[in-house]
Scaffold this motif. Structure first.
Motif, PDB file in Angstrom:
ATOM      1  N   TYR A  38       0.815  -1.217   0.000  1.00 11.80           N
ATOM      2  CA  TYR A  38       0.000   0.000   0.000  1.00 11.80           C
ATOM      3  C   TYR A  38       0.850   1.271   0.000  1.00 11.80           C
ATOM      4  O   TYR A  38       0.578   2.227   0.724  1.00 11.80           O
ATOM      5  CB  TYR A  38      -0.961   0.006   1.193  1.00 11.80           C
ATOM      6  CG  TYR A  38      -1.918  -1.180   1.212  1.00 11.80           C
ATOM      7  CD1 TYR A  38      -2.543  -1.628   0.054  1.00 11.80           C
ATOM      8  CD2 TYR A  38      -2.199  -1.845   2.404  1.00 11.80           C
ATOM      9  CE1 TYR A  38      -3.420  -2.706   0.076  1.00 11.80           C
ATOM     10  CE2 TYR A  38      -3.076  -2.922   2.437  1.00 11.80           C
ATOM     11  CZ  TYR A  38      -3.675  -3.353   1.265  1.00 11.80           C
ATOM     12  OH  TYR A  38      -4.543  -4.410   1.293  1.00 11.80           O
ATOM     13  N   ARG A  39       1.898   1.287  -0.827  1.00  9.24           N
ATOM     14  CA  ARG A  39       2.685   2.509  -0.980  1.00  9.24           C
ATOM     15  C   ARG A  39       1.910   3.487  -1.866  1.00  9.24           C
ATOM     16  O   ARG A  39       1.152   3.073  -2.742  1.00  9.24           O
ATOM     17  CB  ARG A  39       4.032   2.202  -1.627  1.00  9.24           C
ATOM     18  CG  ARG A  39       4.950   1.374  -0.790  1.00  9.24           C
ATOM     19  CD  ARG A  39       5.477   2.150   0.417  1.00  9.24           C
ATOM     20  NE  ARG A  39       6.426   1.329   1.145  1.00  9.24           N
ATOM     21  CZ  ARG A  39       6.088   0.416   2.071  1.00  9.24           C
ATOM     22  NH1 ARG A  39       4.824   0.235   2.397  1.00  9.24           N
ATOM     23  NH2 ARG A  39       7.022  -0.299   2.677  1.00  9.24           N
ATOM     24  N   ARG A  40       2.168   4.754  -1.666  1.00  9.78           N
ATOM     25  CA  ARG A  40       1.485   5.790  -2.421  1.00  9.78           C
ATOM     26  C   ARG A  40       1.611   5.524  -3.922  1.00  9.78           C
ATOM     27  O   ARG A  40       2.699   5.276  -4.427  1.00  9.78           O
ATOM     28  CB  ARG A  40       2.140   7.141  -2.077  1.00  9.78           C
ATOM     29  CG  ARG A  40       1.394   8.388  -2.517  1.00  9.78           C
ATOM     30  CD  ARG A  40       0.101   8.592  -1.767  1.00  9.78           C
ATOM     31  NE  ARG A  40       0.205   8.280  -0.351  1.00  9.78           N
ATOM     32  CZ  ARG A  40       0.587   9.133   0.592  1.00  9.78           C
ATOM     33  NH1 ARG A  40       0.916  10.356   0.279  1.00  9.78           N
ATOM     34  NH2 ARG A  40       0.616   8.781   1.847  1.00  9.78           N
ATOM     35  N   VAL A  41       0.470   5.571  -4.621  1.00  6.54           N
ATOM     36  CA  VAL A  41       0.539   5.367  -6.067  1.00  6.54           C
ATOM     37  C   VAL A  41       0.886   6.685  -6.745  1.00  6.54           C
ATOM     38  O   VAL A  41       0.592   7.761  -6.225  1.00  6.54           O
ATOM     39  CB  VAL A  41      -0.791   4.813  -6.652  1.00  6.54           C
ATOM     40  CG1 VAL A  41      -0.987   3.371  -6.247  1.00  6.54           C
ATOM     41  CG2 VAL A  41      -1.966   5.663  -6.239  1.00  6.54           C
ATOM     42  N   ALA A  42       1.508   6.584  -7.900  1.00  8.47           N
ATOM     43  CA  ALA A  42       1.921   7.784  -8.613  1.00  8.47           C
ATOM     44  C   ALA A  42       0.719   8.692  -8.852  1.00  8.47           C
ATOM     45  O   ALA A  42      -0.344   8.227  -9.243  1.00  8.47           O
ATOM     46  CB  ALA A  42       2.560   7.390  -9.941  1.00  8.47           C
ATOM     47  N   GLY A  43       0.899   9.975  -8.583  1.00  2.00           N
ATOM     48  CA  GLY A  43      -0.183  10.921  -8.840  1.00  2.00           C
ATOM     49  C   GLY A  43      -1.180  11.044  -7.705  1.00  2.00           C
ATOM     50  O   GLY A  43      -2.132  11.821  -7.783  1.00  2.00           O
ATOM     51  N   ALA A  44      -0.980  10.314  -6.616  1.00  2.59           N
ATOM     52  CA  ALA A  44      -1.947  10.346  -5.520  1.00  2.59           C
ATOM     53  C   ALA A  44      -2.020  11.721  -4.869  1.00  2.59           C
ATOM     54  O   ALA A  44      -3.048  12.098  -4.317  1.00  2.59           O
ATOM     55  CB  ALA A  44      -1.594   9.296  -4.477  1.00  2.59           C
ATOM     56  N   ALA A  45      -0.943  12.506  -4.971  1.00  4.68           N
ATOM     57  CA  ALA A  45      -0.919  13.810  -4.318  1.00  4.68           C
ATOM     58  C   ALA A  45      -2.066  14.683  -4.800  1.00  4.68           C
ATOM     59  O   ALA A  45      -2.720  15.371  -4.017  1.00  4.68           O
ATOM     60  CB  ALA A  45       0.411  14.489  -4.580  1.00  4.68           C
ATOM     61  N   ARG A  46      -2.327  14.611  -6.081  1.00  7.58           N
ATOM     62  CA  ARG A  46      -3.408  15.435  -6.634  1.00  7.58           C
ATOM     63  C   ARG A  46      -4.739  15.081  -5.993  1.00  7.58           C
ATOM     64  O   ARG A  46      -5.569  15.926  -5.734  1.00  7.58           O
ATOM     65  CB  ARG A  46      -3.485  15.234  -8.137  1.00  7.58           C
ATOM     66  CG  ARG A  46      -2.527  16.131  -8.885  1.00  7.58           C
ATOM     67  CD  ARG A  46      -2.855  16.125 -10.336  1.00  7.58           C
ATOM     68  NE  ARG A  46      -2.474  14.848 -10.934  1.00  7.58           N
ATOM     69  CZ  ARG A  46      -3.008  14.373 -12.057  1.00  7.58           C
ATOM     70  NH1 ARG A  46      -3.961  15.041 -12.649  1.00  7.58           N
ATOM     71  NH2 ARG A  46      -2.596  13.237 -12.552  1.00  7.58           N
ATOM     72  N   LEU A  47      -4.941  13.801  -5.785  1.00 11.46           N
ATOM     73  CA  LEU A  47      -6.178  13.352  -5.167  1.00 11.46           C
ATOM     74  C   LEU A  47      -6.251  13.786  -3.716  1.00 11.46           C
ATOM     75  O   LEU A  47      -7.284  14.171  -3.209  1.00 11.46           O
ATOM     76  CB  LEU A  47      -6.256  11.829  -5.215  1.00 11.46           C
ATOM     77  CG  LEU A  47      -6.765  11.269  -6.512  1.00 11.46           C
ATOM     78  CD1 LEU A  47      -6.563   9.771  -6.513  1.00 11.46           C
ATOM     79  CD2 LEU A  47      -8.234  11.592  -6.666  1.00 11.46           C
ATOM     80  N   ARG A  48      -5.107  13.727  -3.076  1.00  8.36           N
ATOM     81  CA  ARG A  48      -5.092  14.025  -1.654  1.00  8.36           C
ATOM     82  C   ARG A  48      -5.486  15.461  -1.391  1.00  8.36           C
ATOM     83  O   ARG A  48      -6.120  15.778  -0.398  1.00  8.36           O
ATOM     84  CB  ARG A  48      -3.699  13.729  -1.104  1.00  8.36           C
ATOM     85  CG  ARG A  48      -3.718  13.282   0.330  1.00  8.36           C
ATOM     86  CD  ARG A  48      -2.383  12.831   0.829  1.00  8.36           C
ATOM     87  NE  ARG A  48      -1.323  13.774   0.561  1.00  8.36           N
ATOM     88  CZ  ARG A  48      -0.324  13.520  -0.282  1.00  8.36           C
ATOM     89  NH1 ARG A  48      -0.283  12.380  -0.919  1.00  8.36           N
ATOM     90  NH2 ARG A  48       0.618  14.406  -0.489  1.00  8.36           N
ATOM     91  N   GLU A  49      -5.094  16.342  -2.293  1.00  9.02           N
ATOM     92  CA  GLU A  49      -5.435  17.750  -2.120  1.00  9.02           C
ATOM     93  C   GLU A  49      -6.933  17.927  -2.038  1.00  9.02           C
ATOM     94  O   GLU A  49      -7.449  18.872  -1.498  1.00  9.02           O
ATOM     95  CB  GLU A  49      -4.907  18.565  -3.307  1.00  9.02           C
ATOM     96  CG  GLU A  49      -3.440  18.878  -3.173  1.00  9.02           C
ATOM     97  CD  GLU A  49      -2.865  19.301  -4.514  1.00  9.02           C
ATOM     98  OE1 GLU A  49      -3.643  19.746  -5.383  1.00  9.02           O
ATOM     99  OE2 GLU A  49      -1.645  19.157  -4.673  1.00  9.02           O
ATOM    100  N   ASP A  50      -7.638  17.020  -2.599  1.00 13.07           N
ATOM    101  CA  ASP A  50      -9.074  17.145  -2.686  1.00 13.07           C
ATOM    102  C   ASP A  50      -9.749  16.135  -1.779  1.00 13.07           C
ATOM    103  O   ASP A  50     -10.128  15.059  -2.181  1.00 13.07           O
ATOM    104  CB  ASP A  50      -9.495  16.891  -4.131  1.00 13.07           C
ATOM    105  CG  ASP A  50     -10.708  17.708  -4.463  1.00 13.07           C
ATOM    106  OD1 ASP A  50     -11.465  18.000  -3.524  1.00 13.07           O
ATOM    107  OD2 ASP A  50     -10.881  18.032  -5.639  1.00 13.07           O
ATOM    108  N   ARG A  51      -9.865  16.512  -0.510  1.00 11.54           N
ATOM    109  CA  ARG A  51     -10.374  15.571   0.476  1.00 11.54           C
ATOM    110  C   ARG A  51     -11.772  15.050   0.123  1.00 11.54           C
ATOM    111  O   ARG A  51     -12.169  13.965   0.510  1.00 11.54           O
ATOM    112  CB  ARG A  51     -10.442  16.212   1.869  1.00 11.54           C
ATOM    113  CG  ARG A  51      -9.081  16.456   2.464  1.00 11.54           C
ATOM    114  CD  ARG A  51      -8.387  15.116   2.630  1.00 11.54           C
ATOM    115  NE  ARG A  51      -6.974  15.318   2.920  1.00 11.54           N
ATOM    116  CZ  ARG A  51      -6.450  15.174   4.127  1.00 11.54           C
ATOM    117  NH1 ARG A  51      -7.200  14.820   5.132  1.00 11.54           N
ATOM    118  NH2 ARG A  51      -5.172  15.379   4.310  1.00 11.54           N
ATOM    119  N   ALA A  52     -12.493  15.872  -0.583  1.00 11.56           N
ATOM    120  CA  ALA A  52     -13.861  15.489  -0.897  1.00 11.56           C
ATOM    121  C   ALA A  52     -13.920  14.255  -1.794  1.00 11.56           C
ATOM    122  O   ALA A  52     -14.941  13.606  -1.917  1.00 11.56           O
ATOM    123  CB  ALA A  52     -14.582  16.637  -1.577  1.00 11.56           C
ATOM    124  N   ALA A  53     -12.768  13.933  -2.416  1.00 13.04           N
ATOM    125  CA  ALA A  53     -12.790  12.825  -3.365  1.00 13.04           C
ATOM    126  C   ALA A  53     -13.256  11.527  -2.732  1.00 13.04           C
ATOM    127  O   ALA A  53     -14.040  10.787  -3.311  1.00 13.04           O
ATOM    128  CB  ALA A  53     -11.403  12.647  -3.975  1.00 13.04           C
TER     129      ALA A  53
END
Ligand code: BDP
Length: 733
Positions: A38-53
């Motif tokens: 369960y290591r961070r997948v590439a590009g996850a940062a963008r998703l993280r910025e958006d908690r509502a996701a």
């Protein structure tokens, strides 16, 4: 609904598919987490910025199994995407991840998921849908265990970078019993174990439950493995006594919510050994009563006990033949005791006589085919993939297709007893696909072993696949990182024998190392080539059982040993004329156990597959093969190809220096270094020995052996039979 949630699937897809992996060396890993990193997948940062996701997780219903699914999703998505996943009661404006069964939750029932009809008792449905007009991702199943399997499947999709947009998956296992057989002894040694001691800490059971039991169960459940045989097939009846059953019950309690049942092995002589009876004769009423009472006692301790796995009248084990009874009478004795409780008997077909009356590979067929139709409905016959014994390559076992009235369970060996054990890299997915895809012709063309095992040919409802486990107390579980892939591949194939070795290798590489194609491609290429490399440098062209006696590590084609059918010379039949075992009608006639047209195909030098040539034929050294080369030339070429492939694997791995964490990189690199030395050992020792019969020179362009035959014959490797090493060989540059 927020824009963010609406975008979730496409964001996920874009994030997961795009984006190059960082080039900096990742942080060190010890392999403990297996494929559940369960290591961070590439590009996850963008998703993280958006908690509502991902606003919340709605668990519809409650049970230990659902709680495990919930915790796994929270842990997994936090790791993969970096988002917390709070529990919610309703599908909020922003949507939710919803998990549950129609029976446990009106919310899931109201979705009327027609796909659940084909999911069966253990399958699952993954769906991107709307609930009350709000976006939801649903993990639904008919039973809680299916929800757990579905949760792992969802995490696998996210972790491997599969797009979730339009998610619509329905998956059900094609095999009912998906089992790991642990050859673990009660003193915590492991027969053919190369990864430390047994995971079951019997001394501290039942009072202390190691957290490792949970991690083991998680790993199994993530693959859909639903049965675990705790003990060695060379059984120890003490495990059926009250004190040990309490320990077994404690383990069963840990595994239960993960959908895993425990099974035990037993010696057939248990009524004598621990029951105080004078006989274990299956037709004796006192013996029958003893087994019935023993079954009652076991089920009182473990209400969902799976059943017994039995090795009888083989390699010194007691069995019904000791009393002049058949294997069916023996199996039915235990089956009758277990039947009232819903248990099964898994009776092993790995049976051959101590007296060596005939070609060993023929004996199981001769013993069991006449018994077809004589077994109780709760008996499965467990058949190894090949008729000999887990060799790097064997033709498929002729019992597949030959017993239409008996469910045949496929037994594979994950622990690589004959394929370099913990040390050498050999991905077995390709070997298992080879046997699953093998056409038996039992009901005409297309009667593959896979279809027989799945029950599709003869309509069996009881079906199974077992893998002899490669787990132990080593921190990395399996003795090496790449050996983890074999546990993984076994579980995935047991769920769906049609998955394909390459697809599974790709999945495993993504989960284990990185989704970066610059890592995945070379790792998968190495895996796909690895087993054939081992075949080539150990036992090319259909040779088998050329390993040293006892520990089965390293070459000893000259070995004569104590009983003929445990020795290399019995199998290679090398003489001044040629090499190989004649199993045509002029020899042992083992070919006749196969259905036409295979028996004719195997019997003729014009049509036998090259890979099985010396399995079925004794071939003159100078005979010209269909390739235009002589047997001798072809042999040398294959040993060399094995060596060359290992050299290529080393170079390929070296190229991953900056892309794999240092700890795992270095351990694989060191193993490959040893493998290269050992491949050379195999080649040189074998060719020296064959040359002592063929008296032919190596063809031009091939390096001579490093040492004369005497050097290899004199080597005494290893000092420690559980972890074979051969310093004289390893240190060879
Ligand atoms: C062989 C192993 C032996 C097992 C036997 C079996 O060498 O340790 O007991 O198989 O499957 O491969 O029973």
């Amino acid at each position: 609904m927020t824009r963010a949630f609406r975008l979730l699937p496409s964001l996920l897809a874009a994030a997961l598919l795009g984006g190059a992996a960082p080039r900096t060396s990742p942080r060190p890993e010890d392999g403990y987490e297996l494929w559940l990193r369960y290591r961070r997948v590439a590009g996850a940062a963008r998703l993280r910025e958006d908690r509502a996701a991902l606003t919340g997780l709605l668990v519809a219903g409650d049970s230990p199994t659902l709680r495990i699914a919930r915790d796994e999703l929270i842990r997994g998505l936090r790791g993969l995407l970096g988002v917390p996943l709070p529990a919610v009661d309703t599908v909020a404006r922003d949507g939710a991840l919803v998990i549950g069964t129609p029976a446990g939750s009106p919310l899931v029932a109201a979705l009327h998921l027609a796909a659940l009809d084909s999911a069966g008792p253990e399958g699952y449905v993954l769906r991107a849908t709307r609930i009350g007009g709000r976006r939801a991702i649903v993990v639904a199943a008919n039973r809680d265990v299916g929800v757990l399997y579905g949760a792992f499947a969802l995490l696998r999709l996210v972790a491997t970078g599969a797009p979730l947009e339009g998610l619509a998956v329905v998956s059900a296992p094609r095999v009912r019993l998906r089992m790991l057989d642990h050859w673990d002894n009660l003193d915590r040694t492991v027969e053919r174990g190369y990864a430390g001691r047994s995971l079951w800490a019997w001394d501290s059971l039942p009072d202390h439950l190691s957290p490792r039991y949970v991690d083991y169960a998680r790993a199994d459940a993530s693959l859909g493995i639903n049965g675990v045989v705790l003990t060695n097939v060379n059984g120890d009846t003490r495990v059926l006594t009250a004190a040990w059953l309490a320990k077994v019950a404690a383990l069963a309690g840990v595994f239960r919510p993960y959908g895993i049942r425990v099974y035990l092995t037993t010696r057939f002589s248990a009524p004598v050994e621990i029951g105080g009876l004078g006989t274990a004769d299956p037709l004796d009423t006192a013996v029958q009563g003893w087994w019935r009472r023993k079954a009652d006692e076991i089920y009182a301790a473990v209400p969902d006990f799976g059943g017994f796995l039995v090795k009888a009248n083989s390699e010194g084990q007691p069995g019904p033949r000791d009393y002049g009874r058949s294997h069916a009478e023996g199996a039915n004795l235990l089956a009758d005791a277990l039947a009232p409780h819903g248990g099964v008997v898994i009776w092993r077909a790995f049976v051959y006589s101590n007296a060596v009356p005939t070609d060993r590979v023929k004996q199981a067929y001769d013993e069991f085919v006449p018994l077809d139709g004589k077994f109780r409905a709760n008996v499965l016959l467990q058949v190894k993939n090949g008729p000999l014994d887990f060799q790097p390559r064997e033709p498929f076992h002729p019992l597949f297709g030959a017993m239409p009235k008996t469910p045949l369970m496929l037994e594979l060996q994950i622990t690589k007893e004959y394929l370099g054990q913990d040390r050498e890299l050999a991905y077995l997915g390709t070997m298992w696909q080879e046997v699953l895809d093998a056409d038996t012709y039992a009901r005409g063309p297309g009667t593959t072993a896979a279809r027989i095992v799945e029950g599709a040919v003869f309509g069996d409802t009881l079906t199974g696949m077992a893998g002899v486990a490669n787990t132990g107390t080593d921190r990395n579980w399996c003795g090496s990182i790449f050996n983890q892939a074999n546990w993984y591949a076994f579980g995935r194939l047991a769920w769906d024998p049609g998955l394909g070795a390459e697809a599974i290798a790709t999945e495993w590489a993504r989960l284990t190392f990185s989704t970066d194609p610059a890592v995945v491609r070379p790792v998968v290429a190495m895996m796909m080539a690895s087993r054939e490399a081992v075949v080539n440098y150990m036992t090319p062209l259909g040779l088998a059982h050329q390993m040293a006696r006892g520990h089965h590590y390293g070459p000893a084609p000259w070995d004569t040993g104590i009983r003929p059918d445990w020795t290399p010379v019995y199998y290679n039949r090398a003489d001044s004329l040629g090499l190989g075992f004649d199993r045509t009608p002029t020899g042992s006639d083992a070919v006749s156990q196969y259905f036409p047209p295979l028996r004719g195909e195997f019997a003729s030098l014009d049509s036998v597959p090259e890979r099985d040539l010396l399995w079925f034929h004794h071939v003159p050294w100078r005979a010209e093969l269909r390739t235009g080369r002589t047997l001798w030339e072809e042999l040398v070429r294959h040993y060399q190809m094995g060596l060359d492939t290992v050299a290529w694997m080393r170079r390929t791995w070296d190229g991953l220096h900056d892309r794999v964490d240092a700890a795992r990189f270095d351990s694989v690199r060191e193993d490959l270094r040893i493998q290269a030395a050992e491949a050379r050992w195999w080649r040189d020792a074998s060719l020296d020995y064959w040359q002592s019969f063929s008296h032919l020179p190596l063809p031009a362009g091939y390096e001579p052996a490093r040492h004369p035959l005497g050097f290899y014959e004199a080597l005494r490797c290893p000092a420690d039979p559980r972890k074979p090493r051969c310093p004289q060989i390893e240190e060879t540059p």
